[in-house]
Design a protein around this motif. Structure first.
Motif, PDB file in Angstrom:
ATOM      1  N   SER A   2     -20.100   3.921   7.579  1.00  0.00           N
ATOM      2  CA  SER A   2     -20.463   4.401   6.482  1.00  0.00           C
ATOM      3  C   SER A   2     -19.522   5.391   5.802  1.00  0.00           C
ATOM      4  O   SER A   2     -18.630   5.737   6.539  1.00  0.00           O
ATOM      5  CB  SER A   2     -21.835   5.272   6.590  1.00  0.00           C
ATOM      6  OG  SER A   2     -22.390   5.569   5.602  1.00  0.00           O
ATOM      7  N   ILE A   3     -19.578   5.539   4.584  1.00  0.00           N
ATOM      8  CA  ILE A   3     -18.674   6.339   3.662  1.00  0.00           C
ATOM      9  C   ILE A   3     -19.289   7.884   3.378  1.00  0.00           C
ATOM     10  O   ILE A   3     -20.317   7.578   3.036  1.00  0.00           O
ATOM     11  CB  ILE A   3     -18.078   5.608   2.542  1.00  0.00           C
ATOM     12  CG1 ILE A   3     -17.342   4.432   2.827  1.00  0.00           C
ATOM     13  CG2 ILE A   3     -17.011   6.591   1.830  1.00  0.00           C
ATOM     14  CD1 ILE A   3     -17.092   3.421   1.567  1.00  0.00           C
ATOM     15  N   PHE A  21     -18.817   2.452  -6.764  1.00  0.00           N
ATOM     16  CA  PHE A  21     -18.365   1.904  -5.323  1.00  0.00           C
ATOM     17  C   PHE A  21     -18.456   0.320  -5.655  1.00  0.00           C
ATOM     18  O   PHE A  21     -17.610  -0.362  -4.962  1.00  0.00           O
ATOM     19  CB  PHE A  21     -19.065   2.249  -4.358  1.00  0.00           C
ATOM     20  CG  PHE A  21     -18.744   3.478  -3.604  1.00  0.00           C
ATOM     21  CD1 PHE A  21     -17.770   3.503  -2.525  1.00  0.00           C
ATOM     22  CD2 PHE A  21     -18.846   4.644  -4.348  1.00  0.00           C
ATOM     23  CE1 PHE A  21     -17.342   4.546  -2.225  1.00  0.00           C
ATOM     24  CE2 PHE A  21     -18.709   5.848  -3.878  1.00  0.00           C
ATOM     25  CZ  PHE A  21     -17.871   5.944  -2.675  1.00  0.00           C
ATOM     26  N   VAL A  27     -22.053  -3.230  -2.395  1.00  0.00           N
ATOM     27  CA  VAL A  27     -22.571  -2.144  -1.814  1.00  0.00           C
ATOM     28  C   VAL A  27     -23.864  -2.475  -1.131  1.00  0.00           C
ATOM     29  O   VAL A  27     -24.817  -2.783  -2.057  1.00  0.00           O
ATOM     30  CB  VAL A  27     -22.978  -0.839  -2.990  1.00  0.00           C
ATOM     31  CG1 VAL A  27     -23.593   0.392  -2.364  1.00  0.00           C
ATOM     32  CG2 VAL A  27     -21.700  -0.586  -3.525  1.00  0.00           C
ATOM     33  N   GLU A  48     -22.728   2.674   2.191  1.00  0.00           N
ATOM     34  CA  GLU A  48     -22.448   1.577   3.140  1.00  0.00           C
ATOM     35  C   GLU A  48     -22.240   0.434   2.282  1.00  0.00           C
ATOM     36  O   GLU A  48     -22.680  -0.126   1.406  1.00  0.00           O
ATOM     37  CB  GLU A  48     -23.421   1.521   4.151  1.00  0.00           C
ATOM     38  CG  GLU A  48     -23.844   2.323   4.933  1.00  0.00           C
ATOM     39  CD  GLU A  48     -24.898   1.999   5.991  1.00  0.00           C
ATOM     40  OE1 GLU A  48     -25.483   0.915   5.929  1.00  0.00           O
ATOM     41  OE2 GLU A  48     -25.749   2.954   6.450  1.00  0.00           O
ATOM     42  N   MET A  49     -20.928  -0.245   2.712  1.00  0.00           N
ATOM     43  CA  MET A  49     -20.604  -1.445   2.056  1.00  0.00           C
ATOM     44  C   MET A  49     -20.390  -2.605   2.982  1.00  0.00           C
ATOM     45  O   MET A  49     -20.735  -2.489   3.923  1.00  0.00           O
ATOM     46  CB  MET A  49     -19.213  -1.250   1.415  1.00  0.00           C
ATOM     47  CG  MET A  49     -19.241  -0.278   0.443  1.00  0.00           C
ATOM     48  SD  MET A  49     -17.469   0.067  -0.359  1.00  0.00           S
ATOM     49  CE  MET A  49     -17.439  -1.090  -1.755  1.00  0.00           C
ATOM     50  N   ASP A  52     -15.809  -3.409   6.189  1.00  0.00           N
ATOM     51  CA  ASP A  52     -14.772  -2.302   6.616  1.00  0.00           C
ATOM     52  C   ASP A  52     -13.520  -2.240   5.672  1.00  0.00           C
ATOM     53  O   ASP A  52     -13.126  -1.343   5.223  1.00  0.00           O
ATOM     54  CB  ASP A  52     -14.190  -2.324   8.092  1.00  0.00           C
ATOM     55  CG  ASP A  52     -15.241  -2.045   9.282  1.00  0.00           C
ATOM     56  OD1 ASP A  52     -16.222  -1.279   8.661  1.00  0.00           O
ATOM     57  OD2 ASP A  52     -15.008  -2.288  10.288  1.00  0.00           O
ATOM     58  N   GLU A  54     -13.744  -3.415   2.615  1.00  0.00           N
ATOM     59  CA  GLU A  54     -14.110  -2.962   1.206  1.00  0.00           C
ATOM     60  C   GLU A  54     -14.333  -1.400   1.296  1.00  0.00           C
ATOM     61  O   GLU A  54     -13.884  -0.648   0.271  1.00  0.00           O
ATOM     62  CB  GLU A  54     -15.371  -3.375   1.086  1.00  0.00           C
ATOM     63  CG  GLU A  54     -15.273  -4.908   0.520  1.00  0.00           C
ATOM     64  CD  GLU A  54     -16.650  -5.370   0.335  1.00  0.00           C
ATOM     65  OE1 GLU A  54     -16.758  -6.739  -0.242  1.00  0.00           O
ATOM     66  OE2 GLU A  54     -17.862  -4.908   0.652  1.00  0.00           O
ATOM     67  N   GLU A  55     -14.669  -0.835   2.273  1.00  0.00           N
ATOM     68  CA  GLU A  55     -15.022   0.592   2.338  1.00  0.00           C
ATOM     69  C   GLU A  55     -13.741   1.345   2.568  1.00  0.00           C
ATOM     70  O   GLU A  55     -13.334   2.410   1.728  1.00  0.00           O
ATOM     71  CB  GLU A  55     -15.752   1.079   3.816  1.00  0.00           C
ATOM     72  CG  GLU A  55     -17.171   0.692   3.671  1.00  0.00           C
ATOM     73  CD  GLU A  55     -18.100   0.640   4.828  1.00  0.00           C
ATOM     74  OE1 GLU A  55     -17.472   1.004   5.825  1.00  0.00           O
ATOM     75  OE2 GLU A  55     -19.027   0.815   4.841  1.00  0.00           O
ATOM     76  N   GLU A  56     -12.425   0.659   3.214  1.00  0.00           N
ATOM     77  CA  GLU A  56     -11.179   1.507   3.189  1.00  0.00           C
ATOM     78  C   GLU A  56     -10.779   1.445   1.791  1.00  0.00           C
ATOM     79  O   GLU A  56     -10.153   2.389   1.506  1.00  0.00           O
ATOM     80  CB  GLU A  56     -10.274   0.463   4.180  1.00  0.00           C
ATOM     81  CG  GLU A  56     -10.561   0.818   5.725  1.00  0.00           C
ATOM     82  CD  GLU A  56     -10.254   2.284   6.072  1.00  0.00           C
ATOM     83  OE1 GLU A  56      -9.772   2.900   5.639  1.00  0.00           O
ATOM     84  OE2 GLU A  56     -11.177   2.738   7.125  1.00  0.00           O
ATOM     85  N   LYS A  76     -14.264   8.298   5.873  1.00  0.00           N
ATOM     86  CA  LYS A  76     -15.241   7.853   6.673  1.00  0.00           C
ATOM     87  C   LYS A  76     -16.235   8.780   7.273  1.00  0.00           C
ATOM     88  O   LYS A  76     -15.883   9.861   7.475  1.00  0.00           O
ATOM     89  CB  LYS A  76     -14.325   7.321   8.087  1.00  0.00           C
ATOM     90  CG  LYS A  76     -13.731   5.982   7.692  1.00  0.00           C
ATOM     91  CD  LYS A  76     -13.089   5.537   8.965  1.00  0.00           C
ATOM     92  CE  LYS A  76     -12.108   4.344   8.556  1.00  0.00           C
ATOM     93  NZ  LYS A  76     -11.552   3.773   9.929  1.00  0.00           N
TER      94      LYS A  76
END
Length: 107
Positions: A2-3, A21, A27, A48-49, A52, A54-56, A76
């Protein structure tokens, strides 16, 4: 994963946060905690995407970016810690005294 998104405007909405996002991937969920008493957004949230990667990409692009007049803090999310200790309540805080009376102990 999660971000964590901090330093949000108190006018932010889930849809608005989701929109910025979406530029970096799919998303899955947006969560904006609210104050129990006022019901207003508390100034931070979680996104939350789909992956990982995409989140980074979102973290790298949005950390420090200005949005709604504020510089975002994006990283993070850390796992929620168990609340114990002086303010956590519950548990035995030591001692051996009998505070309930019952005829035992010295008064």
């Amino acid at each position: 994963m999660s971000i964590y998104v901090g330093n949000l405007s108190y006018e932010v909405t889930q849809d608005g946060l989701s929109e910025i996002f979406k530029e970096y991937g799919t998303v899955k969920r947006v969560q904006l905690p609210t104050d129990r008493e006022t019901g207003k957004v508390r100034g931070f949230g979680f996104v939350e995407m789909d992956s990982d990667a995409e989140e980074e990409k979102a973290i790298e692009a949005l950390d420090g970016a200005e949005w709604m007049g504020r510089d975002l803090k994006v990283n993070k999310a850390k796992p929620r810690e168990e609340r114990t200790g002086s303010f956590g309540g519950g548990g035995n805080r030591g001692g051996g005294g009998n505070f309930g009376g019952g005829g035992r102990g010295r008064y």
